[in-house]
Design a protein around this motif. Structure first.
Motif, PDB file in Angstrom:
ATOM      1  N   GLN A 110       2.479 -33.741  -1.782  1.00  0.00           N
ATOM      2  CA  GLN A 110       2.967 -33.280  -3.078  1.00  0.00           C
ATOM      3  C   GLN A 110       1.782 -33.279  -4.045  1.00  0.00           C
ATOM      4  OE1 GLN A 110       6.164 -36.063  -3.997  1.00  0.00           O
ATOM      5  NE2 GLN A 110       7.693 -34.597  -3.250  1.00  0.00           N
ATOM      6  N   VAL A 111       1.717 -32.284  -4.898  1.00  0.00           N
ATOM      7  CA  VAL A 111       0.588 -32.099  -5.801  1.00  0.00           C
ATOM      8  C   VAL A 111       0.329 -33.325  -6.681  1.00  0.00           C
ATOM      9  CG1 VAL A 111      -0.312 -30.703  -7.713  1.00  0.00           C
ATOM     10  CG2 VAL A 111       0.856 -29.594  -5.827  1.00  0.00           C
ATOM     11  N   PHE A 112       1.384 -33.961  -7.187  1.00  0.00           N
ATOM     12  CA  PHE A 112       1.197 -35.067  -8.128  1.00  0.00           C
ATOM     13  C   PHE A 112       1.372 -36.447  -7.492  1.00  0.00           C
ATOM     14  CE2 PHE A 112       2.909 -31.410 -10.537  1.00  0.00           C
ATOM     15  CZ  PHE A 112       1.740 -31.090 -11.208  1.00  0.00           C
ATOM     16  N   ALA A 113       1.394 -36.513  -6.178  1.00  0.00           N
ATOM     17  CA  ALA A 113       1.600 -37.797  -5.490  1.00  0.00           C
ATOM     18  C   ALA A 113       0.504 -38.807  -5.836  1.00  0.00           C
ATOM     19  CB  ALA A 113       1.675 -37.584  -3.983  1.00  0.00           C
ATOM     20  N   HIS A 114      -0.704 -38.351  -6.064  1.00  0.00           N
ATOM     21  CA  HIS A 114      -1.792 -39.260  -6.406  1.00  0.00           C
ATOM     22  C   HIS A 114      -1.537 -39.986  -7.725  1.00  0.00           C
ATOM     23  CE1 HIS A 114      -2.888 -35.626  -8.618  1.00  0.00           C
ATOM     24  NE2 HIS A 114      -3.642 -36.379  -9.394  1.00  0.00           N
ATOM     25  N   ARG A 115      -0.747 -39.388  -8.626  1.00  0.00           N
ATOM     26  CA  ARG A 115      -0.432 -40.018  -9.915  1.00  0.00           C
ATOM     27  C   ARG A 115       0.928 -40.684  -9.933  1.00  0.00           C
ATOM     28  NH1 ARG A 115      -1.834 -35.268 -13.848  1.00  0.00           N
ATOM     29  NH2 ARG A 115       0.095 -35.954 -14.812  1.00  0.00           N
ATOM     30  N   LEU A 116       1.897 -40.090  -9.238  1.00  0.00           N
ATOM     31  CA  LEU A 116       3.283 -40.540  -9.354  1.00  0.00           C
ATOM     32  C   LEU A 116       3.853 -41.116  -8.062  1.00  0.00           C
ATOM     33  CD1 LEU A 116       4.474 -37.387 -11.304  1.00  0.00           C
ATOM     34  CD2 LEU A 116       3.970 -39.631 -12.284  1.00  0.00           C
ATOM     35  N   GLY A 117       3.098 -41.046  -6.981  1.00  0.00           N
ATOM     36  CA  GLY A 117       3.621 -41.443  -5.687  1.00  0.00           C
ATOM     37  C   GLY A 117       4.519 -40.344  -5.132  1.00  0.00           C
ATOM     38  N   PHE A 118       4.995 -40.521  -3.928  1.00  0.00           N
ATOM     39  CA  PHE A 118       5.885 -39.529  -3.325  1.00  0.00           C
ATOM     40  C   PHE A 118       7.220 -39.542  -4.062  1.00  0.00           C
ATOM     41  CE2 PHE A 118       9.194 -38.269  -0.313  1.00  0.00           C
ATOM     42  CZ  PHE A 118       8.735 -37.001   0.007  1.00  0.00           C
ATOM     43  N   GLN A 119       7.730 -38.358  -4.417  1.00  0.00           N
ATOM     44  CA  GLN A 119       8.989 -38.225  -5.144  1.00  0.00           C
ATOM     45  C   GLN A 119      10.035 -37.603  -4.222  1.00  0.00           C
ATOM     46  OE1 GLN A 119       8.481 -36.813  -9.350  1.00  0.00           O
ATOM     47  NE2 GLN A 119       6.438 -36.359  -8.562  1.00  0.00           N
ATOM     48  N   PRO A 120      10.962 -38.388  -3.705  1.00  0.00           N
ATOM     49  CA  PRO A 120      12.016 -37.826  -2.852  1.00  0.00           C
ATOM     50  C   PRO A 120      13.087 -37.140  -3.703  1.00  0.00           C
ATOM     51  CG  PRO A 120      12.351 -40.169  -3.127  1.00  0.00           C
ATOM     52  CD  PRO A 120      11.060 -39.831  -3.832  1.00  0.00           C
ATOM     53  N   GLY A 121      13.913 -36.336  -3.062  1.00  0.00           N
ATOM     54  CA  GLY A 121      15.064 -35.732  -3.741  1.00  0.00           C
ATOM     55  C   GLY A 121      14.759 -34.523  -4.596  1.00  0.00           C
ATOM     56  N   LEU A 122      13.590 -33.923  -4.431  1.00  0.00           N
ATOM     57  CA  LEU A 122      13.240 -32.757  -5.238  1.00  0.00           C
ATOM     58  C   LEU A 122      13.815 -31.483  -4.628  1.00  0.00           C
ATOM     59  CD1 LEU A 122       9.504 -33.576  -6.027  1.00  0.00           C
ATOM     60  CD2 LEU A 122      11.493 -33.941  -7.490  1.00  0.00           C
ATOM     61  N   SER A 123      13.740 -30.413  -5.378  1.00  0.00           N
ATOM     62  CA  SER A 123      14.220 -29.104  -4.948  1.00  0.00           C
ATOM     63  C   SER A 123      13.469 -28.632  -3.707  1.00  0.00           C
ATOM     64  CB  SER A 123      14.010 -28.092  -6.077  1.00  0.00           C
ATOM     65  OG  SER A 123      14.185 -26.775  -5.615  1.00  0.00           O
ATOM     66  N   ILE A 124      14.110 -27.764  -2.967  1.00  0.00           N
ATOM     67  CA  ILE A 124      13.494 -27.167  -1.779  1.00  0.00           C
ATOM     68  C   ILE A 124      12.193 -26.460  -2.119  1.00  0.00           C
ATOM     69  CG2 ILE A 124      14.808 -25.014  -1.958  1.00  0.00           C
ATOM     70  CD1 ILE A 124      13.948 -26.842   1.332  1.00  0.00           C
ATOM     71  N   VAL A 125      12.031 -25.962  -3.357  1.00  0.00           N
ATOM     72  CA  VAL A 125      10.790 -25.272  -3.708  1.00  0.00           C
ATOM     73  C   VAL A 125       9.598 -26.214  -3.672  1.00  0.00           C
ATOM     74  CG1 VAL A 125      11.830 -23.374  -5.004  1.00  0.00           C
ATOM     75  CG2 VAL A 125      11.151 -25.462  -6.209  1.00  0.00           C
ATOM     76  N   ASP A 126       9.806 -27.506  -3.907  1.00  0.00           N
ATOM     77  CA  ASP A 126       8.714 -28.466  -3.819  1.00  0.00           C
ATOM     78  C   ASP A 126       8.152 -28.468  -2.405  1.00  0.00           C
ATOM     79  OD1 ASP A 126       7.307 -30.765  -5.343  1.00  0.00           O
ATOM     80  OD2 ASP A 126       7.831 -31.646  -3.397  1.00  0.00           O
ATOM     81  N   LEU A 127       9.021 -28.521  -1.420  1.00  0.00           N
ATOM     82  CA  LEU A 127       8.592 -28.496  -0.023  1.00  0.00           C
ATOM     83  C   LEU A 127       7.936 -27.156   0.318  1.00  0.00           C
ATOM     84  CD1 LEU A 127       8.587 -30.009   2.709  1.00  0.00           C
ATOM     85  CD2 LEU A 127      10.799 -28.949   3.178  1.00  0.00           C
ATOM     86  N   LEU A 128       8.561 -26.051  -0.082  1.00  0.00           N
ATOM     87  CA  LEU A 128       8.016 -24.721   0.233  1.00  0.00           C
ATOM     88  C   LEU A 128       6.626 -24.512  -0.353  1.00  0.00           C
ATOM     89  CD1 LEU A 128      11.082 -22.380  -0.301  1.00  0.00           C
ATOM     90  CD2 LEU A 128       9.974 -22.942   1.852  1.00  0.00           C
ATOM     91  N   PHE A 129       6.463 -24.828  -1.636  1.00  0.00           N
ATOM     92  CA  PHE A 129       5.188 -24.568  -2.290  1.00  0.00           C
ATOM     93  C   PHE A 129       4.090 -25.530  -1.827  1.00  0.00           C
ATOM     94  CE2 PHE A 129       7.693 -22.720  -6.078  1.00  0.00           C
ATOM     95  CZ  PHE A 129       7.772 -21.487  -5.455  1.00  0.00           C
ATOM     96  N   ASN A 130       4.474 -26.687  -1.302  1.00  0.00           N
ATOM     97  CA  ASN A 130       3.478 -27.649  -0.837  1.00  0.00           C
ATOM     98  C   ASN A 130       3.193 -27.575   0.662  1.00  0.00           C
ATOM     99  OD1 ASN A 130       2.553 -29.237  -3.160  1.00  0.00           O
ATOM    100  ND2 ASN A 130       4.713 -29.683  -3.388  1.00  0.00           N
ATOM    101  N   LYS A 131       4.174 -27.193   1.460  1.00  0.00           N
ATOM    102  CA  LYS A 131       3.989 -27.167   2.911  1.00  0.00           C
ATOM    103  C   LYS A 131       4.020 -25.774   3.513  1.00  0.00           C
ATOM    104  CE  LYS A 131       3.620 -30.318   5.177  1.00  0.00           C
ATOM    105  NZ  LYS A 131       2.384 -30.961   5.625  1.00  0.00           N
ATOM    106  N   GLY A 132       4.542 -24.801   2.785  1.00  0.00           N
ATOM    107  CA  GLY A 132       4.562 -23.430   3.276  1.00  0.00           C
ATOM    108  C   GLY A 132       5.316 -23.281   4.594  1.00  0.00           C
ATOM    109  N   PRO A 133       4.744 -22.594   5.577  1.00  0.00           N
ATOM    110  CA  PRO A 133       5.435 -22.358   6.844  1.00  0.00           C
ATOM    111  C   PRO A 133       5.770 -23.631   7.615  1.00  0.00           C
ATOM    112  CG  PRO A 133       3.514 -20.934   6.634  1.00  0.00           C
ATOM    113  CD  PRO A 133       3.457 -21.905   5.497  1.00  0.00           C
ATOM    114  N   GLU A 134       5.093 -24.731   7.300  1.00  0.00           N
ATOM    115  CA  GLU A 134       5.380 -25.997   7.979  1.00  0.00           C
ATOM    116  C   GLU A 134       6.648 -26.666   7.440  1.00  0.00           C
ATOM    117  OE1 GLU A 134       1.999 -28.551   7.927  1.00  0.00           O
ATOM    118  OE2 GLU A 134       0.680 -27.021   8.742  1.00  0.00           O
ATOM    119  N   SER A 135       7.272 -26.112   6.412  1.00  0.00           N
ATOM    120  CA  SER A 135       8.477 -26.699   5.825  1.00  0.00           C
ATOM    121  C   SER A 135       9.569 -26.926   6.846  1.00  0.00           C
ATOM    122  CB  SER A 135       9.003 -25.810   4.696  1.00  0.00           C
ATOM    123  OG  SER A 135       8.067 -25.670   3.672  1.00  0.00           O
ATOM    124  N   ILE A 136       9.717 -26.009   7.767  1.00  0.00           N
ATOM    125  CA  ILE A 136      10.767 -26.112   8.766  1.00  0.00           C
ATOM    126  C   ILE A 136      10.662 -27.399   9.573  1.00  0.00           C
ATOM    127  CG2 ILE A 136       9.513 -24.812  10.548  1.00  0.00           C
ATOM    128  CD1 ILE A 136      13.279 -24.574   9.835  1.00  0.00           C
TER     129      ILE A 136
END
Length: 172
Positions: A143-169
């Motif tokens: 996740q883009v801001f994990a270095h500042r905020l830690g891993f944030q669970p429960g976010l929208s599917i777009v968080d996964l898509l924009f950060n992992k792309g084709p590996e989201s599946i």
């Protein structure tokens, strides 16, 4: 299942595991739920994006809930998505898929808007791929801001898509 606006990753995981799923458009609208809100990761922490709806009450079927154009919400949501994910590895790759939903009025009814966004997400993720093992599912992803905020669970599917792309599946 219920309709959801850019639902959390867990919703998509359940959707994928369920196989043939029908969205219940006759269910009664419930305020302050996933039906018209999602959570994204902003530089300062999670932010809720809410689609305004017209005169919604708990006595109206979800199929009859109209999107309100009050408050330039589309502009606000698109700017929030660009701010949150503009520097993520796959935002530019998928931005043109999502932009039409925010740059113009595409649907009058919430359930139609959500369904169209859901179709885009499903096409991008390609649900025909093999399910990843359960150990992989529970691992945090980049996740883009994990270095500042830690891993944030429960976010929208777009968080996964924009950060992992084709590996989201593989996370689902």
């Amino acid at each position: 299942m219920t309709t959801a606006y850019l639902a959390p990753i867990s919703w998509y995981r359940d959707f994928r595991a369920a196989g043939n799923v029908t969205i219940d458009i006759d269910e009664l609208y419930v305020k302050q739920t996933l039906r018209n809100r999602c959570t994204i990761a902003m530089p300062d922490g999670p932010q809720h994006l809410v689609i305004p709806v017209e005169a919604a009450s708990s006595h109206v079927p979800i199929r009859d809930i109209r999107i309100s154009e009050h408050g330039a919400w589309r502009h606000h949501h698109w700017n929030a998505l660009r701010t949150a994910y503009g520097k993520s590895p796959f935002f530019e790759y998928y931005a043109e898929e999502f932009a039409p939903f925010y740059l113009s009025r595409t649907h009058d009814y919430l359930v139609d808007f959500n369904a169209a966004l859901h179709d885009v997400v499903c096409r991008i993720i390609d649900f025909d791929q093999t399910v990843a093992d359960s150990q992989h599912r529970s691992e945090p992803y980049y996740q883009v801001f994990a270095h500042r905020l830690g891993f944030q669970p429960g976010l929208s599917i777009v968080d996964l898509l924009f950060n992992k792309g084709p590996e989201s599946i593989f996370y689902l």
